[in-house]
Design a protein around this motif. Structure first.
Motif, PDB file in Angstrom:
ATOM      1  N   GLY A  10       0.779  -1.230   0.000  1.00 41.69           N
ATOM      2  CA  GLY A  10       0.000   0.000   0.000  1.00 41.69           C
ATOM      3  C   GLY A  10       0.808   1.277   0.000  1.00 41.69           C
ATOM      4  O   GLY A  10       1.799   1.407  -0.720  1.00 41.69           O
ATOM      5  N   ARG A  61      -5.516   2.214  -3.641  1.00 44.11           N
ATOM      6  CA  ARG A  61      -5.424   0.795  -4.001  1.00 44.11           C
ATOM      7  C   ARG A  61      -4.416   0.129  -3.070  1.00 44.11           C
ATOM      8  O   ARG A  61      -3.214   0.316  -3.185  1.00 44.11           O
ATOM      9  CB  ARG A  61      -4.975   0.648  -5.458  1.00 44.11           C
ATOM     10  CG  ARG A  61      -4.940  -0.809  -5.937  1.00 44.11           C
ATOM     11  CD  ARG A  61      -4.520  -0.884  -7.384  1.00 44.11           C
ATOM     12  NE  ARG A  61      -5.451  -0.175  -8.247  1.00 44.11           N
ATOM     13  CZ  ARG A  61      -5.230   0.067  -9.550  1.00 44.11           C
ATOM     14  NH1 ARG A  61      -4.098  -0.318 -10.102  1.00 44.11           N
ATOM     15  NH2 ARG A  61      -6.118   0.706 -10.267  1.00 44.11           N
ATOM     16  N   THR A  62      -4.913  -0.646  -2.140  1.00 49.56           N
ATOM     17  CA  THR A  62      -4.067  -1.277  -1.125  1.00 49.56           C
ATOM     18  C   THR A  62      -4.717  -2.582  -0.667  1.00 49.56           C
ATOM     19  O   THR A  62      -5.957  -2.691  -0.660  1.00 49.56           O
ATOM     20  CB  THR A  62      -3.879  -0.330   0.079  1.00 49.56           C
ATOM     21  OG1 THR A  62      -3.293  -1.051   1.156  1.00 49.56           O
ATOM     22  CG2 THR A  62      -5.201   0.252   0.540  1.00 49.56           C
ATOM     23  N   TYR A 119      -7.915  -3.646   2.542  1.00 44.69           N
ATOM     24  CA  TYR A 119      -9.351  -3.922   2.525  1.00 44.69           C
ATOM     25  C   TYR A 119      -9.628  -5.425   2.496  1.00 44.69           C
ATOM     26  O   TYR A 119     -10.511  -5.922   3.193  1.00 44.69           O
ATOM     27  CB  TYR A 119     -10.004  -3.252   1.311  1.00 44.69           C
ATOM     28  CG  TYR A 119      -9.705  -1.775   1.213  1.00 44.69           C
ATOM     29  CD1 TYR A 119     -10.152  -0.882   2.182  1.00 44.69           C
ATOM     30  CD2 TYR A 119      -8.961  -1.267   0.157  1.00 44.69           C
ATOM     31  CE1 TYR A 119      -9.868   0.468   2.107  1.00 44.69           C
ATOM     32  CE2 TYR A 119      -8.669   0.091   0.071  1.00 44.69           C
ATOM     33  CZ  TYR A 119      -9.127   0.950   1.039  1.00 44.69           C
ATOM     34  OH  TYR A 119      -8.831   2.283   0.958  1.00 44.69           O
TER      35      TYR A 119
END
Length: 220
Positions: free
Chosen positions: A31, A205-206, A209
Motif C-alpha cells: 500500500g 489501491r491497497t 481492505y
C-alpha cells in the motif's frame, strides 16, 4: 526481539558518512508504505523498511534496490509492541548514526457493527493504528530531539475527519491519531530542526481492505 536483514553491505566505521537521507518507513510491505519506499528509493535514500511480514518486506526491499536505493534494511516489527519499536530504532541509530525521516503508515482494519466486533479485535486495531503510532512517534522524536533534526510523517486517513458505520475501531483510531498528530506538531515547535506532518488520504489501491477482519460477511 526482531532481527534485521540487509540488502546492501553495512558501511564500515572508516567510511565517510553518506549524504543520502536515512528513511524509516513502517507498513512498508504494501500500500502507501510500499509506494513511499519506492519514491525514496528513486532518490537514492538509505531505507529501513518495517512491517510484520518478512516475506513481503524482502520483496519490497528488492524492488527498492532495483529502483536505486543506496542501501535497504529489512526490519520485521509489530508497532503495537513498544519494545520492538525501540529495538529497531536503536539498532538503526547504531548502524547509520542518525535518522532523517520517518514515515509511519502501518495500519490494520476491521469491518462490522460495533456490538458485533469482538472486543479483542477492536482493541487490536486501536493497538496498531493509534498506540502503534504513539510508539513510533515516541522513539523517533526522542532521536530527532537529541540530534536537533528530523521529520516525522504520520499517515492518517480521511476517516480521521468523518465517520462511517461498520468501521468503529478504525474510525476511533484515526480520529485519535489526528488529535495525537496535532499535539505532536504543537510540541515539536520547541525542538529546533524537528517537524511533524500528517497526511489524510482517502481510499487508495491497497491490500488492507481484503486483509481486514470482517463481521459483515464481505470485505469493505
Amino acid at each position: 526481539m526482531p532481527d534485521s536483514d540487509n540488502h546492501r553491505t553495512a558501511p564500515s566505521t572508516n567510511r565517510i558518512r553518506s549524504s543520502s537521507p536515512v528513511v524509516m518507513i513502517t507498513g512498508a510491505s504494501s500500500g502507501i508504505g510500499r509506494a513511499t519506499a519506492h519514491r525514496f528509493a528513486r532518490d537514492g535514500a538509505r531505507l529501513v523498511l518495517c512491517a510484520r511480514g518478512r516475506v513481503d518486506l524482502h520483496a519490497v526491499a528488492a524492488e527498492c534496490t532495483d529502483l536505486g536505493a543506496e542501501e535497504v534494511s529489512v526490519q520485521p516489527v509489530d508497532v503495537s509492541h513498544r519494545d520492538e519499536v525501540d529495538h529497531v530504532v536503536h539498532e538503526m541509530i547504531d548502524r547509520y548514526d542518525g535518522l532523517d525521516i520517518c514515515v509511519h503508515s502501518a495500519a490494520v482494519m476491521s469491518y462490522g457493527a460495533f456490538l458485533d466486533t469482538p472486543a479483542d479485535v477492536f482493541d487490536a486495531t486501536v493497538g496498531v493504528d493509534l498506540l502503534g503510532a504513539a510508539n513510533v512517534a515516541r522513539s523517533t522524536l526522542t532521536v530527532f530531539r537529541r540530534q536537533r533534526s528530523g521529520h516525522l510523517i504520520i499517515i492518517g486517513s480521511l476517516l480521521g475527519r468523518i465517520a462511517t458505520p461498520w468501521m468503529s475501531s478504525y474510525v476511533t483510531s484515526k480520529w485519535g491519531l489526528r488529535g495525537l498528530t496535532r499535539v505532536l506538531r504543537q510540541e515539536a515547535r520547541r525542538y529546533p530542526g524537528v517537524s511533524v506532518s500528517s497526511v489524510a488520504p482517502g481510499a487508495v489501491r491497497t491490500p488492507i481492505y481484503e486483509r481486514a477482519a470482517t463481521y459483515i460477511g464481505r470485505a469493505g
